[in-house]
Design a protein around this motif. Sequence first.
Motif, PDB file in Angstrom:
ATOM      1  N   GLU A   1      14.391  15.429  -1.529  1.00 52.68           N
ATOM      2  CA  GLU A   1      13.745  14.160  -1.211  1.00 52.68           C
ATOM      3  C   GLU A   1      12.791  14.445  -0.057  1.00 52.68           C
ATOM      4  OE1 GLU A   1      13.714  10.929  -2.440  1.00 52.68           O
ATOM      5  OE2 GLU A   1      14.778  11.874  -4.104  1.00 52.68           O
ATOM      6  N   LEU A   2      11.524  14.107  -0.242  1.00 51.46           N
ATOM      7  CA  LEU A   2      10.516  14.336   0.792  1.00 51.46           C
ATOM      8  C   LEU A   2      10.384  13.107   1.683  1.00 51.46           C
ATOM      9  CD1 LEU A   2       7.881  16.134  -1.437  1.00 51.46           C
ATOM     10  CD2 LEU A   2       9.392  17.186   0.254  1.00 51.46           C
ATOM     11  N   PHE A   3      10.150  13.351   2.963  1.00 52.65           N
ATOM     12  CA  PHE A   3      10.038  12.272   3.945  1.00 52.65           C
ATOM     13  C   PHE A   3       8.575  11.889   4.135  1.00 52.65           C
ATOM     14  CE2 PHE A   3      14.019  14.275   6.029  1.00 52.65           C
ATOM     15  CZ  PHE A   3      14.857  13.606   5.151  1.00 52.65           C
ATOM     16  N   ASP A   4       8.058  11.100   3.180  1.00 54.01           N
ATOM     17  CA  ASP A   4       6.663  10.641   3.229  1.00 54.01           C
ATOM     18  C   ASP A   4       6.348   9.930   4.534  1.00 54.01           C
ATOM     19  OD1 ASP A   4       7.974  10.143   0.412  1.00 54.01           O
ATOM     20  OD2 ASP A   4       5.876  10.599  -0.018  1.00 54.01           O
ATOM     21  N   ASP A   5       7.324   9.190   5.057  1.00 55.78           N
ATOM     22  CA  ASP A   5       7.106   8.386   6.255  1.00 55.78           C
ATOM     23  C   ASP A   5       7.182   9.199   7.543  1.00 55.78           C
ATOM     24  OD1 ASP A   5       9.836   8.801   5.739  1.00 55.78           O
ATOM     25  OD2 ASP A   5      10.428   6.973   6.781  1.00 55.78           O
TER      26      ASP A   5
ATOM     27  N   ALA B   1       0.813  -1.214   0.000  1.00 58.33           N
ATOM     28  CA  ALA B   1       0.000   0.000   0.000  1.00 58.33           C
ATOM     29  C   ALA B   1       0.845   1.263   0.000  1.00 58.33           C
ATOM     30  CB  ALA B   1      -0.922   0.012   1.213  1.00 58.33           C
ATOM     31  N   GLY B   2       2.086   1.170   0.466  1.00 59.35           N
ATOM     32  CA  GLY B   2       2.955   2.341   0.546  1.00 59.35           C
ATOM     33  C   GLY B   2       3.529   2.709  -0.799  1.00 59.35           C
ATOM     34  N   PRO B   3       4.139   3.889  -0.891  1.00 58.70           N
ATOM     35  CA  PRO B   3       4.723   4.322  -2.166  1.00 58.70           C
ATOM     36  C   PRO B   3       5.910   3.446  -2.541  1.00 58.70           C
ATOM     37  CG  PRO B   3       5.315   5.834  -0.400  1.00 58.70           C
ATOM     38  CD  PRO B   3       4.352   4.849   0.173  1.00 58.70           C
ATOM     39  N   ALA B   4       6.007   3.133  -3.827  1.00 60.75           N
ATOM     40  CA  ALA B   4       7.103   2.298  -4.308  1.00 60.75           C
ATOM     41  C   ALA B   4       8.415   3.066  -4.299  1.00 60.75           C
ATOM     42  CB  ALA B   4       6.789   1.807  -5.714  1.00 60.75           C
ATOM     43  N   LEU B   5       8.350   4.330  -4.609  1.00 64.53           N
ATOM     44  CA  LEU B   5       9.542   5.171  -4.628  1.00 64.53           C
ATOM     45  C   LEU B   5       9.314   6.386  -3.746  1.00 64.53           C
ATOM     46  CD1 LEU B   5      10.190   5.155  -8.468  1.00 64.53           C
ATOM     47  CD2 LEU B   5      11.438   3.856  -6.751  1.00 64.53           C
ATOM     48  N   ALA B   6      10.380   6.962  -3.286  1.00 66.40           N
ATOM     49  CA  ALA B   6      10.273   8.176  -2.479  1.00 66.40           C
ATOM     50  C   ALA B   6       9.786   9.325  -3.364  1.00 66.40           C
ATOM     51  CB  ALA B   6      11.622   8.515  -1.867  1.00 66.40           C
ATOM     52  N   THR B   7       9.030  10.208  -2.758  1.00 63.48           N
ATOM     53  CA  THR B   7       8.545  11.390  -3.452  1.00 63.48           C
ATOM     54  C   THR B   7       9.579  12.489  -3.318  1.00 63.48           C
ATOM     55  OG1 THR B   7       6.291  10.758  -2.843  1.00 63.48           O
ATOM     56  CG2 THR B   7       6.621  13.025  -3.575  1.00 63.48           C
ATOM     57  N   GLY B   8       9.704  13.285  -4.345  1.00 60.34           N
ATOM     58  CA  GLY B   8      10.634  14.400  -4.294  1.00 60.34           C
ATOM     59  C   GLY B   8      10.089  15.602  -5.033  1.00 60.34           C
ATOM     60  N   LEU B   9      10.830  16.700  -4.922  1.00 64.61           N
ATOM     61  CA  LEU B   9      10.515  17.925  -5.649  1.00 64.61           C
ATOM     62  C   LEU B   9      11.753  18.358  -6.413  1.00 64.61           C
ATOM     63  CD1 LEU B   9       8.733  20.095  -2.903  1.00 64.61           C
ATOM     64  CD2 LEU B   9       7.633  18.790  -4.733  1.00 64.61           C
TER      65      LEU B   9
ATOM     66  N   VAL C   1       9.927  18.623  10.016  1.00 64.64           N
ATOM     67  CA  VAL C   1      10.896  18.337   8.963  1.00 64.64           C
ATOM     68  C   VAL C   1      10.163  17.581   7.864  1.00 64.64           C
ATOM     69  CG1 VAL C   1      12.986  17.045   8.355  1.00 64.64           C
ATOM     70  CG2 VAL C   1      12.864  18.253  10.547  1.00 64.64           C
ATOM     71  N   VAL C   2      10.285  18.066   6.604  1.00 65.37           N
ATOM     72  CA  VAL C   2       9.581  17.420   5.500  1.00 65.37           C
ATOM     73  C   VAL C   2      10.509  16.785   4.470  1.00 65.37           C
ATOM     74  CG1 VAL C   2       7.469  18.759   5.676  1.00 65.37           C
ATOM     75  CG2 VAL C   2       9.332  19.604   4.265  1.00 65.37           C
ATOM     76  N   GLY C   3      11.795  17.113   4.514  1.00 69.62           N
ATOM     77  CA  GLY C   3      12.694  16.538   3.527  1.00 69.62           C
ATOM     78  C   GLY C   3      14.097  17.081   3.648  1.00 69.62           C
ATOM     79  N   GLU C   4      14.905  16.763   2.608  1.00 68.35           N
ATOM     80  CA  GLU C   4      16.278  17.251   2.567  1.00 68.35           C
ATOM     81  C   GLU C   4      16.722  17.450   1.131  1.00 68.35           C
ATOM     82  OE1 GLU C   4      19.172  14.494   4.110  1.00 68.35           O
ATOM     83  OE2 GLU C   4      18.253  12.807   3.068  1.00 68.35           O
ATOM     84  N   VAL C   5      17.570  18.443   0.934  1.00 65.15           N
ATOM     85  CA  VAL C   5      18.153  18.691  -0.379  1.00 65.15           C
ATOM     86  C   VAL C   5      19.183  17.594  -0.641  1.00 65.15           C
ATOM     87  CG1 VAL C   5      19.571  20.275  -1.754  1.00 65.15           C
ATOM     88  CG2 VAL C   5      17.789  21.183  -0.230  1.00 65.15           C
ATOM     89  N   THR C   6      19.040  16.894  -1.772  1.00 64.11           N
ATOM     90  CA  THR C   6      19.999  15.855  -2.133  1.00 64.11           C
ATOM     91  C   THR C   6      20.845  16.252  -3.340  1.00 64.11           C
ATOM     92  OG1 THR C   6      18.327  14.698  -3.450  1.00 64.11           O
ATOM     93  CG2 THR C   6      18.640  13.975  -1.147  1.00 64.11           C
ATOM     94  N   LYS C   7      20.409  17.273  -4.080  1.00 63.90           N
ATOM     95  CA  LYS C   7      21.185  17.816  -5.200  1.00 63.90           C
ATOM     96  C   LYS C   7      20.899  19.303  -5.294  1.00 63.90           C
ATOM     97  CE  LYS C   7      20.990  13.679  -8.050  1.00 63.90           C
ATOM     98  NZ  LYS C   7      20.308  13.035  -9.154  1.00 63.90           N
ATOM     99  N   GLY C   8      21.942  20.078  -5.596  1.00 63.67           N
ATOM    100  CA  GLY C   8      21.745  21.503  -5.828  1.00 63.67           C
ATOM    101  C   GLY C   8      21.928  22.387  -4.612  1.00 63.67           C
TER     102      GLY C   8
ATOM    103  N   THR D   1       8.331  20.801  -9.676  1.00 59.90           N
ATOM    104  CA  THR D   1       7.695  19.575 -10.156  1.00 59.90           C
ATOM    105  C   THR D   1       7.880  18.450  -9.151  1.00 59.90           C
ATOM    106  OG1 THR D   1       9.611  19.530 -11.626  1.00 59.90           O
ATOM    107  CG2 THR D   1       7.487  19.602 -12.658  1.00 59.90           C
ATOM    108  N   VAL D   2       6.886  17.586  -9.091  1.00 54.48           N
ATOM    109  CA  VAL D   2       6.915  16.431  -8.207  1.00 54.48           C
ATOM    110  C   VAL D   2       7.559  15.272  -8.967  1.00 54.48           C
ATOM    111  CG1 VAL D   2       5.515  14.787  -6.888  1.00 54.48           C
ATOM    112  CG2 VAL D   2       4.835  17.202  -7.020  1.00 54.48           C
ATOM    113  N   THR D   3       8.490  14.597  -8.293  1.00 58.01           N
ATOM    114  CA  THR D   3       9.117  13.407  -8.869  1.00 58.01           C
ATOM    115  C   THR D   3       8.720  12.202  -8.023  1.00 58.01           C
ATOM    116  OG1 THR D   3      11.133  13.666  -7.554  1.00 58.01           O
ATOM    117  CG2 THR D   3      11.081  14.742  -9.694  1.00 58.01           C
ATOM    118  N   GLU D   4       8.607  11.058  -8.648  1.00 54.77           N
ATOM    119  CA  GLU D   4       8.236   9.854  -7.893  1.00 54.77           C
ATOM    120  C   GLU D   4       9.121   8.701  -8.280  1.00 54.77           C
ATOM    121  OE1 GLU D   4       4.266   9.271  -6.851  1.00 54.77           O
ATOM    122  OE2 GLU D   4       3.668  11.259  -7.460  1.00 54.77           O
TER     123      GLU D   4
END
Length: 185
Positions: A36-40, A13-21, A147-154, A182-185
Amino acid sequence: MRNLVAALAILAAGPALATGLDIQIAGEASGTVHVELFDDVAPLHVKQLTTLAKEGAYDGVVFHRVIDGFMAQTGDVQFGDSTDEHFDMRRAGTGGSELPDLKAEFSDKPFDRGTVGMARASDPDSANSQFFIMFAPAGHLNGQYTVVGEVTKGMDVIDAIKRGTGRNGAVVGEPDRMVKVTVTE
């Protein structure tokens, strides 16, 4: 066996890949930042951010509060859209979105360099659309903001964002802005 089936159902039921922006930034800073967004960790906040991004609500929104050595804040979709004909930089940072405010989702994730947190008023349950990205660690925010996420590039792009002035870091003149989110999945 029943527990195994239940565990597999939860995983399915959970997301297959992490959500990002992916955030395209223009101004003194120019380039794309991936978050990278922390869905969990903060599922309600991640859902709100991705909903607004999918609607295009963040496109054109300025970085209105930028404090050197601390953080860069953006996300005011109500008053921070630089493409709006009624845009007034003095109002940027005072609004949110048409979506409801969110109940805090505090975690043990620390506010380190590159951490993305939700901005709010004095009420811990008042986060809406605004968020901030840390230039440096800020332990005093731990457990006080979501906390909702972290910058992984840029992160180099974040480091180049135009700094504000004064104690509150208000940006004067032409602010940097999120051109497209944009949302990435």
